[in-house]
Design an enzyme around this catalytic site. Structure first.
Site, PDB file in Angstrom:
ATOM      1  N   ASP A 132       0.675  -1.303  -0.190  1.00  0.00           N
ATOM      2  CA  ASP A 132       0.029   0.057   0.036  1.00  0.00           C
ATOM      3  C   ASP A 132       0.856   1.415   0.071  1.00  0.00           C
ATOM      4  O   ASP A 132       2.208   1.225   0.375  1.00  0.00           O
ATOM      5  CB  ASP A 132      -0.798  -0.052   1.347  1.00  0.00           C
ATOM      6  CG  ASP A 132      -1.566   1.076   1.413  1.00  0.00           C
ATOM      7  OD1 ASP A 132      -2.509   1.537   0.446  1.00  0.00           O
ATOM      8  OD2 ASP A 132      -1.562   1.593   2.438  1.00  0.00           O
ATOM      9  N   ASP A 148      -0.265   5.015   0.860  1.00  0.00           N
ATOM     10  CA  ASP A 148      -0.443   6.028   2.053  1.00  0.00           C
ATOM     11  C   ASP A 148      -0.269   5.354   3.248  1.00  0.00           C
ATOM     12  O   ASP A 148      -0.992   4.258   3.625  1.00  0.00           O
ATOM     13  CB  ASP A 148      -1.632   6.653   1.723  1.00  0.00           C
ATOM     14  CG  ASP A 148      -1.604   7.723   0.293  1.00  0.00           C
ATOM     15  OD1 ASP A 148      -0.741   8.173   0.258  1.00  0.00           O
ATOM     16  OD2 ASP A 148      -2.439   7.547  -0.146  1.00  0.00           O
TER      17      ASP A 148
HETATM   18  C1  BG6 Z   1      -5.729   5.997  -0.082  1.00  0.00           C
HETATM   19  C2  BG6 Z   1      -5.997   6.881   1.235  1.00  0.00           C
HETATM   20  O1  BG6 Z   1      -4.460   5.573  -0.338  1.00  0.00           O
HETATM   21  O2  BG6 Z   1      -6.146   6.878  -1.091  1.00  0.00           O
HETATM   22  C3  BG6 Z   1      -7.118   7.401   1.454  1.00  0.00           C
HETATM   23  O3  BG6 Z   1      -5.467   5.888   2.433  1.00  0.00           O
HETATM   24  C4  BG6 Z   1      -7.775   8.336   0.130  1.00  0.00           C
HETATM   25  O4  BG6 Z   1      -7.382   8.191   2.733  1.00  0.00           O
HETATM   26  C5  BG6 Z   1      -7.478   7.203  -1.045  1.00  0.00           C
HETATM   27  O5  BG6 Z   1      -9.131   8.836   0.443  1.00  0.00           O
HETATM   28  C6  BG6 Z   1      -7.733   8.145  -2.351  1.00  0.00           C
HETATM   29  O6  BG6 Z   1      -6.703   9.062  -2.584  1.00  0.00           O
HETATM   30  P1  BG6 Z   1      -6.566  10.116  -3.669  1.00  0.00           P
HETATM   31  O7  BG6 Z   1      -5.068  10.764  -3.821  1.00  0.00           O
HETATM   32  O8  BG6 Z   1      -6.933   9.380  -4.844  1.00  0.00           O
HETATM   33  O9  BG6 Z   1      -7.519  11.279  -3.288  1.00  0.00           O
HETATM   34 MG    MG Z   2      -2.941   3.132   3.540  1.00  0.00          MG
END
Ligand code: BG6
Ligand code: MG
Length: 214
Positions: free
Chosen positions: A10, A12
């Site tokens: 993963d 984030d």
């Molecule tokens: C995930 C995060 O990796 O990505 C979430 O943990 C986030 O919190 C999701 O909503 C979508 O992210 P993005 O960058 O497409 O807005």
């Molecule tokens: Mg994550």
């Protein structure tokens, strides 16, 4: 023979921490809409898509929002978020993670990203890992966000490996659920370490190398 031929990370909360930037961007939207929002609600957004995140935030609103309004708010949030991401550098990747990625690569273990984020490639470029992974499966590839397994199944497909050969690393309970649903073993850090169904509970990301390269 090794149990795992690949590790799907993963992004984030595992490769780097973007939680605070998500929080700041959503907080600005929530304040503008006069909706209560705090770190506890922010924790529920981990791993889920941008639109699903917004819907969770709007649960606290005292009126309903049209699809058009939701699209607009999600876009606004993303603009704020992307303007914060430019602050990220390779220093945002912990040394233990840099070491782990190097160890896996030199042991011939494939490495991939499985992230719900549509900003994955931008973040990877910012943190200096734009060319590091063998496969990237992200929010731009999927129609179902975690806890649906799609993002990991696409990562495995791009690696050319069955789910059983890949280990998923996650910090979100929704991510562990997604891994299990896709037939993957999983390693959880943070709140994901106590998720039901997690294969390995990690206290530290450094523990991963002895699991994958025994
Ligand atoms: C995930 C995060 O990796 O990505 C979430 O943990 C986030 O919190 C999701 O909503 C979508 O992210 P993005 O960058 O497409 O807005
Ligand atoms: Mg994550």
């Amino acid at each position: 023979m090794r149990k795992y031929r690949a590790v799907i990370f993963d992004l984030d909360g595992v490769i780097c921490s973007t939680d605070h930037y998500h929080y700041l961007a959503w907080k600005q939207i929530a304040d503008q809409e006069q909706i209560p929002f705090d770190e506890t609600i922010n924790n529920r957004l981990r791993g889920v898509s941008r639109m699903r995140s917004l819907e969770i935030i709007l649960e606290q609103a005292d009126r309903s929002y049209s699809e058009e309004e939701k699209q607009e708010l999600a876009e606004q949030k993303n603009e704020i978020y992307r303007s914060l991401l430019v602050k990220m550098t390779s220093k945002d990747v912990a040394e233990s993670m840099q070491d782990l990625l190097k160890q896996l690569r030199s042991a011939g273990v494939k490495i991939a990203i499985g992230s719900s984020s549509r900003n994955t490639k931008l973040i990877l470029r910012q943190i200096g890992l734009g060319d590091t992974f063998d496969a990237i499966s992200d929010g731009t590839d999927i129609t179902h966000s975690k806890p649906h397994p799609e993002v990991f199944l696409i990562a495995a497909k791009k690696l050319g490996l069955p789910a059983g050969d890949c280990l998923v690393v996650e910090d979100a309970k929704a991510g562990i659920e997604a891994a299990t649903a896709g037939g993957f073993d999983s390693a959880g850090i943070g709140e994901a370490a106590t998720a039901s169904g997690v294969t390995y509970s990690l206290r530290d990301i450094g523990e991963l190398s002895s699991i994958v390269i025994p």
